[in-house]
Design a protein around this motif. Structure first.
Motif, PDB file in Angstrom:
ATOM      1  N   ARG A  21       0.831  -1.208   0.000  1.00  0.00           N
ATOM      2  CA  ARG A  21       0.000   0.000   0.000  1.00  0.00           C
ATOM      3  C   ARG A  21       0.864   1.255   0.000  1.00  0.00           C
ATOM      4  O   ARG A  21       0.595   2.212  -0.739  1.00  0.00           O
ATOM      5  N   LEU A  22       1.927   1.263   0.821  1.00  0.00           N
ATOM      6  CA  LEU A  22       2.826   2.417   0.862  1.00  0.00           C
ATOM      7  C   LEU A  22       3.527   2.594  -0.479  1.00  0.00           C
ATOM      8  O   LEU A  22       3.636   3.706  -0.994  1.00  0.00           O
ATOM      9  N   LEU A  23       4.005   1.491  -1.051  1.00  0.00           N
ATOM     10  CA  LEU A  23       4.703   1.579  -2.327  1.00  0.00           C
ATOM     11  C   LEU A  23       3.799   2.154  -3.404  1.00  0.00           C
ATOM     12  O   LEU A  23       4.200   3.050  -4.157  1.00  0.00           O
ATOM     13  N   VAL A  24       2.567   1.678  -3.484  1.00  0.00           N
ATOM     14  CA  VAL A  24       1.628   2.172  -4.504  1.00  0.00           C
ATOM     15  C   VAL A  24       1.337   3.652  -4.285  1.00  0.00           C
ATOM     16  O   VAL A  24       1.271   4.436  -5.239  1.00  0.00           O
ATOM     17  N   ALA A  25       1.193   4.067  -3.022  1.00  0.00           N
ATOM     18  CA  ALA A  25       0.923   5.478  -2.725  1.00  0.00           C
ATOM     19  C   ALA A  25       2.091   6.353  -3.176  1.00  0.00           C
ATOM     20  O   ALA A  25       1.890   7.436  -3.758  1.00  0.00           O
ATOM     21  N   ARG A  26       3.316   5.915  -2.916  1.00  0.00           N
ATOM     22  CA  ARG A  26       4.490   6.689  -3.325  1.00  0.00           C
ATOM     23  C   ARG A  26       4.575   6.761  -4.855  1.00  0.00           C
ATOM     24  O   ARG A  26       4.892   7.811  -5.419  1.00  0.00           O
ATOM     25  N   ILE A  27       4.330   5.635  -5.515  1.00  0.00           N
ATOM     26  CA  ILE A  27       4.379   5.607  -6.977  1.00  0.00           C
ATOM     27  C   ILE A  27       3.368   6.575  -7.562  1.00  0.00           C
ATOM     28  O   ILE A  27       3.680   7.376  -8.447  1.00  0.00           O
ATOM     29  N   ARG A  28       2.140   6.523  -7.079  1.00  0.00           N
ATOM     30  CA  ARG A  28       1.087   7.381  -7.639  1.00  0.00           C
ATOM     31  C   ARG A  28       1.360   8.852  -7.367  1.00  0.00           C
ATOM     32  O   ARG A  28       1.051   9.714  -8.200  1.00  0.00           O
ATOM     33  N   ALA A  29       1.935   9.155  -6.202  1.00  0.00           N
ATOM     34  CA  ALA A  29       2.263  10.550  -5.902  1.00  0.00           C
ATOM     35  C   ALA A  29       3.292  11.089  -6.892  1.00  0.00           C
ATOM     36  O   ALA A  29       3.156  12.202  -7.416  1.00  0.00           O
ATOM     37  N   ILE A  30       4.321  10.299  -7.169  1.00  0.00           N
ATOM     38  CA  ILE A  30       5.365  10.753  -8.098  1.00  0.00           C
ATOM     39  C   ILE A  30       4.826  10.822  -9.523  1.00  0.00           C
ATOM     40  O   ILE A  30       5.118  11.763 -10.266  1.00  0.00           O
ATOM     41  N   LEU A  31       4.006   9.856  -9.922  1.00  0.00           N
ATOM     42  CA  LEU A  31       3.451   9.871 -11.275  1.00  0.00           C
ATOM     43  C   LEU A  31       2.522  11.056 -11.485  1.00  0.00           C
ATOM     44  O   LEU A  31       2.483  11.634 -12.572  1.00  0.00           O
ATOM     45  N   ARG A  32       1.780  11.441 -10.445  1.00  0.00           N
ATOM     46  CA  ARG A  32       0.925  12.625 -10.572  1.00  0.00           C
ATOM     47  C   ARG A  32       1.775  13.861 -10.838  1.00  0.00           C
ATOM     48  O   ARG A  32       1.428  14.713 -11.651  1.00  0.00           O
ATOM     49  N   ARG A  33       2.907  13.953 -10.140  1.00  0.00           N
ATOM     50  CA  ARG A  33       3.784  15.102 -10.335  1.00  0.00           C
ATOM     51  C   ARG A  33       4.439  15.064 -11.706  1.00  0.00           C
ATOM     52  O   ARG A  33       4.557  16.089 -12.367  1.00  0.00           O
ATOM     53  N   SER A  34       4.868  13.882 -12.130  1.00  0.00           N
ATOM     54  CA  SER A  34       5.555  13.800 -13.422  1.00  0.00           C
ATOM     55  C   SER A  34       4.603  13.962 -14.587  1.00  0.00           C
ATOM     56  O   SER A  34       5.003  14.387 -15.674  1.00  0.00           O
ATOM     57  N   ASP A  35       3.312  13.667 -14.394  1.00  0.00           N
ATOM     58  CA  ASP A  35       2.329  13.844 -15.458  1.00  0.00           C
ATOM     59  C   ASP A  35       1.907  15.294 -15.613  1.00  0.00           C
ATOM     60  O   ASP A  35       1.375  15.685 -16.644  1.00  0.00           O
ATOM     61  N   LEU A  36       2.154  16.132 -14.590  1.00  0.00           N
ATOM     62  CA  LEU A  36       1.698  17.522 -14.647  1.00  0.00           C
ATOM     63  C   LEU A  36       2.285  18.291 -15.816  1.00  0.00           C
ATOM     64  O   LEU A  36       1.547  18.943 -16.554  1.00  0.00           O
ATOM     65  N   PRO A  37       3.601  18.237 -16.075  1.00  0.00           N
ATOM     66  CA  PRO A  37       4.128  18.963 -17.237  1.00  0.00           C
ATOM     67  C   PRO A  37       3.518  18.486 -18.536  1.00  0.00           C
ATOM     68  O   PRO A  37       3.217  19.272 -19.418  1.00  0.00           O
ATOM     69  N   ARG A  38       3.304  17.144 -18.663  1.00  0.00           N
ATOM     70  CA  ARG A  38       2.715  16.610 -19.879  1.00  0.00           C
ATOM     71  C   ARG A  38       1.293  17.118 -20.050  1.00  0.00           C
ATOM     72  O   ARG A  38       0.853  17.493 -21.122  1.00  0.00           O
ATOM     73  N   SER A  39       0.529  17.142 -18.934  1.00  0.00           N
ATOM     74  CA  SER A  39      -0.857  17.584 -19.009  1.00  0.00           C
ATOM     75  C   SER A  39      -0.956  19.040 -19.401  1.00  0.00           C
ATOM     76  O   SER A  39      -1.782  19.433 -20.217  1.00  0.00           O
ATOM     77  N   THR A  40      -0.096  19.881 -18.809  1.00  0.00           N
ATOM     78  CA  THR A  40      -0.174  21.298 -19.130  1.00  0.00           C
ATOM     79  C   THR A  40       0.306  21.563 -20.547  1.00  0.00           C
ATOM     80  O   THR A  40      -0.193  22.447 -21.229  1.00  0.00           O
ATOM     81  N   ALA A  41       1.282  20.786 -20.990  1.00  0.00           N
ATOM     82  CA  ALA A  41       1.769  20.971 -22.357  1.00  0.00           C
ATOM     83  C   ALA A  41       0.693  20.637 -23.372  1.00  0.00           C
ATOM     84  O   ALA A  41       0.628  21.217 -24.451  1.00  0.00           O
ATOM     85  N   GLU A  42      -0.194  19.674 -23.042  1.00  0.00           N
ATOM     86  CA  GLU A  42      -1.239  19.290 -23.972  1.00  0.00           C
ATOM     87  C   GLU A  42      -2.345  20.338 -24.054  1.00  0.00           C
ATOM     88  O   GLU A  42      -3.214  20.270 -24.913  1.00  0.00           O
ATOM     89  N   THR A  43      -2.312  21.321 -23.139  1.00  0.00           N
ATOM     90  CA  THR A  43      -3.356  22.347 -23.146  1.00  0.00           C
ATOM     91  C   THR A  43      -2.749  23.726 -23.388  1.00  0.00           C
ATOM     92  O   THR A  43      -3.192  24.720 -22.830  1.00  0.00           O
ATOM     93  N   THR A  44      -1.730  23.775 -24.229  1.00  0.00           N
ATOM     94  CA  THR A  44      -1.008  25.037 -24.430  1.00  0.00           C
ATOM     95  C   THR A  44      -1.857  26.111 -25.078  1.00  0.00           C
ATOM     96  O   THR A  44      -1.470  27.275 -25.082  1.00  0.00           O
ATOM     97  N   GLU A  45      -2.999  25.760 -25.648  1.00  0.00           N
ATOM     98  CA  GLU A  45      -3.834  26.761 -26.297  1.00  0.00           C
ATOM     99  C   GLU A  45      -4.951  27.247 -25.394  1.00  0.00           C
ATOM    100  O   GLU A  45      -5.817  27.983 -25.817  1.00  0.00           O
ATOM    101  N   THR A  46      -4.948  26.817 -24.136  1.00  0.00           N
ATOM    102  CA  THR A  46      -5.986  27.235 -23.208  1.00  0.00           C
ATOM    103  C   THR A  46      -5.433  28.294 -22.259  1.00  0.00           C
ATOM    104  O   THR A  46      -4.231  28.479 -22.124  1.00  0.00           O
ATOM    105  N   ALA A  47      -6.364  28.954 -21.576  1.00  0.00           N
ATOM    106  CA  ALA A  47      -5.965  30.043 -20.668  1.00  0.00           C
ATOM    107  C   ALA A  47      -5.391  29.516 -19.369  1.00  0.00           C
ATOM    108  O   ALA A  47      -4.891  30.286 -18.556  1.00  0.00           O
ATOM    109  N   ASN A  48      -5.466  28.196 -19.140  1.00  0.00           N
ATOM    110  CA  ASN A  48      -5.011  27.634 -17.872  1.00  0.00           C
ATOM    111  C   ASN A  48      -3.525  27.295 -17.858  1.00  0.00           C
ATOM    112  O   ASN A  48      -3.014  26.814 -16.866  1.00  0.00           O
TER     113      ASN A  48
END
Length: 256
Positions: free
Chosen positions: A127-154
């Motif tokens: 459970r701890l391992l999965v929580a740590r993995i998901r926390a890091i993946l959420r952070r690492s996915d953030l640049p990708r997510s924002t890059a995919e919305t470069t034409e939006t005001a957000n």
């Protein structure tokens, strides 16, 4: 690569419905029992896994076909986890979690200083391992997510502080127009300081910026990341001194 049993697909996985991209975790450990147990547990949580029994084999595969995150044991034959991380960091900012034993604390600190994103001490809960993995993946996915919305005001605007330019949408950092390669954790810690230059951020505040709220890390983890940040910036500018330490209080970024 070591073969590990794969659980059968559930009905939901075979009904033809469109599914989100499956994230892949690479496991590197010379203990086959750990590889099998952790791999099956992660597959049950929806991850794809690749497993490797030594660092040399893993390094080639991680560079040729990067997963979303890798988990390294420290003590391994042929190439241990520390040497594997060092070689990987020369060419990749792939998120990495270390598995360490309680008697390996110096190695654990060294791993963080070399650019690991997190560590977990054996024995550990799935459970701890999965929580740590998901926390890091959420952070690492953030640049990708924002890059995919470069034409939006957000889309967040780049942060420019003196000689520093930090672009959250593209996960890019430059100093004096020279690129500085940061891990996701290092990027978030630097961003937390740079958005309010001169304001001292406590270790707890930097932890909150870089880690999920349900993940605990100690002070040494933040200190190791700060040392790593300074080392990376001084590699492009030996006179870099924009990250200040206020002993007993925390860290701040000053316009360089």
């Amino acid at each position: 690569m070591v073969d590990v049993p794969t659980p059968p697909a559930s009905p939901e996985e075979t009904n033809g419905a469109s599914e989100p991209r499956q994230q892949t975790i690479a496991l590197v450990d010379d203990d086959r029992n750990i590889l099998t147990t952790v791999s099956i547990g992660l597959q049950a949580e929806g991850f794809a896994t690749r497993v490797y029994a030594d660092g040399e084999t893993a390094l080639k595969a991680l560079l040729e076909n990067p997963p979303d995150l890798a988990i390294f044991d420290i003590k391994m034959p042929r190439m241990d986890g520390l040497h594997l991380l060092k070689a990987l960091r020369e060419k990749s900012s792939l998120p990495v979690i270390f598995l360490t034993s309680k008697d390996e604390e110096p190695d654990e600190a060294l791993g963080l200083a070399m650019g690991a994103d997190d560590y977990i001490t054996k024995p550990f809960s799935q459970r701890l391992l999965v929580a740590r993995i998901r926390a890091i993946l959420r952070r690492s996915d953030l640049p990708r997510s924002t890059a995919e919305t470069t034409e939006t005001a957000n889309v967040p605007e780049p942060v420019v502080r003196g000689r520093l330019r930090l672009d959250p949408a593209r996960h890019q950092v430059t100093w004096n127009d020279e690129p500085v390669s940061l891990t996701v954790t290092e990027f978030l810690i630097l961003e937390a300081m740079a958005v309010r230059p001169g304001v001292v951020k406590s270790r707890n505040q930097l932890m909150d910026a870089a880690y999920n709220e349900d993940i605990y890390v100690d002070d040494r983890t933040i200190d190791s990341h700060i040392k790593r940040l300074r080392r990376k910036f001084r590699a492009v500018d030996p006179e870099f001194s924009a990250i200040d330490t206020l002993y007993g209080a925390g860290y701040s970024f000053t316009d360089g």
